[in-house]
Design a protein around this motif. Structure first.
Motif, PDB file in Angstrom:
ATOM      1  N   GLU A 286       0.817  -1.209   0.000  1.00 22.38           N
ATOM      2  CA  GLU A 286       0.000   0.000   0.000  1.00 22.38           C
ATOM      3  C   GLU A 286       0.857   1.268   0.000  1.00 22.38           C
ATOM      4  O   GLU A 286       0.441   2.310  -0.507  1.00 22.38           O
ATOM      5  N   ASP A 287       2.082   1.186   0.575  1.00 19.98           N
ATOM      6  CA  ASP A 287       2.975   2.350   0.541  1.00 19.98           C
ATOM      7  C   ASP A 287       3.406   2.666  -0.883  1.00 19.98           C
ATOM      8  O   ASP A 287       3.681   3.830  -1.221  1.00 19.98           O
ATOM      9  N   ILE A 288       3.498   1.644  -1.708  1.00 22.63           N
ATOM     10  CA  ILE A 288       3.880   1.839  -3.105  1.00 22.63           C
ATOM     11  C   ILE A 288       2.692   2.328  -3.921  1.00 22.63           C
ATOM     12  O   ILE A 288       2.800   3.279  -4.697  1.00 22.63           O
ATOM     13  N   LEU A 289       1.550   1.709  -3.717  1.00 19.31           N
ATOM     14  CA  LEU A 289       0.358   2.113  -4.462  1.00 19.31           C
ATOM     15  C   LEU A 289      -0.083   3.530  -4.106  1.00 19.31           C
ATOM     16  O   LEU A 289      -0.618   4.253  -4.950  1.00 19.31           O
ATOM     17  N   PHE A 290       0.152   3.930  -2.854  1.00 16.61           N
ATOM     18  CA  PHE A 290      -0.270   5.252  -2.404  1.00 16.61           C
ATOM     19  C   PHE A 290       0.931   6.118  -2.027  1.00 16.61           C
ATOM     20  O   PHE A 290       0.885   6.882  -1.067  1.00 16.61           O
ATOM     21  N   SER A 291       2.009   6.008  -2.784  1.00 16.28           N
ATOM     22  CA  SER A 291       3.177   6.858  -2.537  1.00 16.28           C
ATOM     23  C   SER A 291       2.829   8.311  -2.821  1.00 16.28           C
ATOM     24  O   SER A 291       1.851   8.614  -3.527  1.00 16.28           O
ATOM     25  N   ASP A 292       3.636   9.219  -2.293  1.00 22.06           N
ATOM     26  CA  ASP A 292       3.365  10.649  -2.504  1.00 22.06           C
ATOM     27  C   ASP A 292       3.306  10.980  -3.987  1.00 22.06           C
ATOM     28  O   ASP A 292       2.449  11.753  -4.432  1.00 22.06           O
ATOM     29  N   THR A 293       4.217  10.399  -4.769  1.00 23.62           N
ATOM     30  CA  THR A 293       4.247  10.694  -6.205  1.00 23.62           C
ATOM     31  C   THR A 293       2.954  10.275  -6.882  1.00 23.62           C
ATOM     32  O   THR A 293       2.365  11.025  -7.654  1.00 23.62           O
ATOM     33  N   VAL A 294       2.503   9.054  -6.598  1.00 19.88           N
ATOM     34  CA  VAL A 294       1.279   8.563  -7.230  1.00 19.88           C
ATOM     35  C   VAL A 294       0.072   9.378  -6.773  1.00 19.88           C
ATOM     36  O   VAL A 294      -0.797   9.722  -7.584  1.00 19.88           O
ATOM     37  N   LEU A 295       0.009   9.695  -5.495  1.00 22.40           N
ATOM     38  CA  LEU A 295      -1.118  10.492  -4.996  1.00 22.40           C
ATOM     39  C   LEU A 295      -1.205  11.843  -5.710  1.00 22.40           C
ATOM     40  O   LEU A 295      -2.286  12.293  -6.093  1.00 22.40           O
ATOM     41  N   LYS A 296      -0.050  12.483  -5.888  1.00 27.26           N
ATOM     42  CA  LYS A 296      -0.030  13.800  -6.551  1.00 27.26           C
ATOM     43  C   LYS A 296      -0.461  13.695  -8.016  1.00 27.26           C
ATOM     44  O   LYS A 296      -1.079  14.603  -8.553  1.00 27.26           O
ATOM     45  N   LEU A 297      -0.139  12.567  -8.643  1.00 19.28           N
ATOM     46  CA  LEU A 297      -0.409  12.437 -10.062  1.00 19.28           C
ATOM     47  C   LEU A 297      -1.862  12.114 -10.383  1.00 19.28           C
ATOM     48  O   LEU A 297      -2.419  12.641 -11.356  1.00 19.28           O
ATOM     49  N   VAL A 298      -2.481  11.246  -9.592  1.00 20.48           N
ATOM     50  CA  VAL A 298      -3.790  10.751 -10.029  1.00 20.48           C
ATOM     51  C   VAL A 298      -4.905  10.763  -8.990  1.00 20.48           C
ATOM     52  O   VAL A 298      -6.074  10.543  -9.342  1.00 20.48           O
ATOM     53  N   PHE A 299      -4.618  10.996  -7.713  1.00 22.43           N
ATOM     54  CA  PHE A 299      -5.693  10.987  -6.720  1.00 22.43           C
ATOM     55  C   PHE A 299      -6.121  12.397  -6.339  1.00 22.43           C
ATOM     56  O   PHE A 299      -5.325  13.289  -6.260  1.00 22.43           O
TER      57      PHE A 299
END
Length: 299
Positions: A286-299
């Motif tokens: 979950e840390d990988i799926l919801f990393s800061d980078t991913v959160l900024k890009l698509v969530f």
């Protein structure tokens, strides 16, 4: 509606919760939600405002901990976020990793083809290409996996092994192997070689285990982005039976590829036989799926 708004609304309706009841559950879950009330939740659900990055991350963890994936609409919303990662990842790889990932003239996205490595005879030749590329990217003599052995690993039902090709040209590959938890820990701390895996070290599809990223290559940023999106989708689809993701790297520049993507270094040292500096990385899925980078890009 943005993804967070969709998730909150779908989760609440699926569990027949009022905004007040959800707010109370959030406040019990984490101190950061103590100030969240029905007004705040209403604004989040209507996309009038959106929680900050850390609140957003904790909100996703809350939803996971409270079985949001049992709601089909929640599952579809999150999965769609990873499907939409491609353009953003391609730009990041182009801007930051040009000196690590090779570059070839770009083609239209739909001109590329994905094949499952080792599980279809017509694509067996790509196993040999994968081995050649991995040998070239490691210390000479270190990578001793044969095409036959890699094909065996890729054939296990729980393995994620994709190649990307165009006009029979090998453009990239991504191989993750699902291992027993204790085996993965031995690898990440370099107590055993990641190249010594045998059948008894692998996990079944529905058994809780750890994904080990064995091989990753993209000839250009577009291919790297395509393969990473497929990997994110696979991890999300399997996350109920995955505890951690690990990487063992014999290349220091490989650390750049994991920076800001939720992968944490937990061990490092110098290999006694080959003399290279090694890095063991491990993080909950979950840390990988919801990393800061991913959160900024698509969530």
């Amino acid at each position: 509606m943005n993804p967070i708004a969709k998730l909150l609304y779908a989760y609440r309706k699926h569990n027949k919760l009022t905004q007040k009841e959800l707010g109370e559950a959030l406040s019990v879950y984490d101190e950061e939600f103590k100030s969240v009330n029905t007004v705040t939740l209403s604004r989040w659900e209507n996309s009038t405002t959106s929680p900050g990055l850390q609140k957003k991350k904790k909100l996703l963890y809350f939803l996971l901990a409270h079985d949001c994936l049992q709601c089909q609409e929640c599952r579809s919303t999150i999965r769609e976020c990873y499907e939409n990662l491609y353009d953003s990842l391609q730009k990041i790889f182009t801007d930051n990793y040009q000196y690590i990932i090779g570059n070839l003239p770009e083609q239209k996205r739909d001109e590329y083809y994905f094949h499952v490595l080792g599980k279809n005879d017509p694509y067996r030749e790509y196993v040999e290409h994968t081995v050649d590329i991995e040998k070239a990217s490691n210390v000479p003599g270190y990578y001793i996996v044969s095409p036959k052995k890699l094909e065996q690993w890729c054939r296990y039902p729980s393995s994620f092994a994709l190649i990307c090709e165009r006009k029979k040209q090998h453009l990239g590959h991504f191989v993750m192997l699902k291992l027993k938890i204790n085996v993965a820990e031995d690898i990440v701390y370099h107590r055993r070689s990641e190249l010594s895996l045998e059948e008894e070290d692998f996990c079944a599809i529905n058994t809780k285990g750890t994904y080990y990223v064995h091989a990753l290559y993209g000839c250009n940023p577009k291919i790297a982005a395509l393969l990473n999106v497929e990997a994110y989708l696979h991890l999300f689809d399997c996350m109920e039976t995955v505890d951690n993701v690990i990487i063992f790297s014999s290349r220091t520049d490989g650390m750049l590829l994991t920076k800001d993507y939720g992968i944490k270094e937990v061990a490092s040292g110098k290999d006694e036989t080959y003399g290279f500096e090694w890095h063991g990385m491990l993080s909950p899925v979950e840390d990988i799926l919801f990393s800061d980078t991913v959160l900024k890009l698509v969530f």
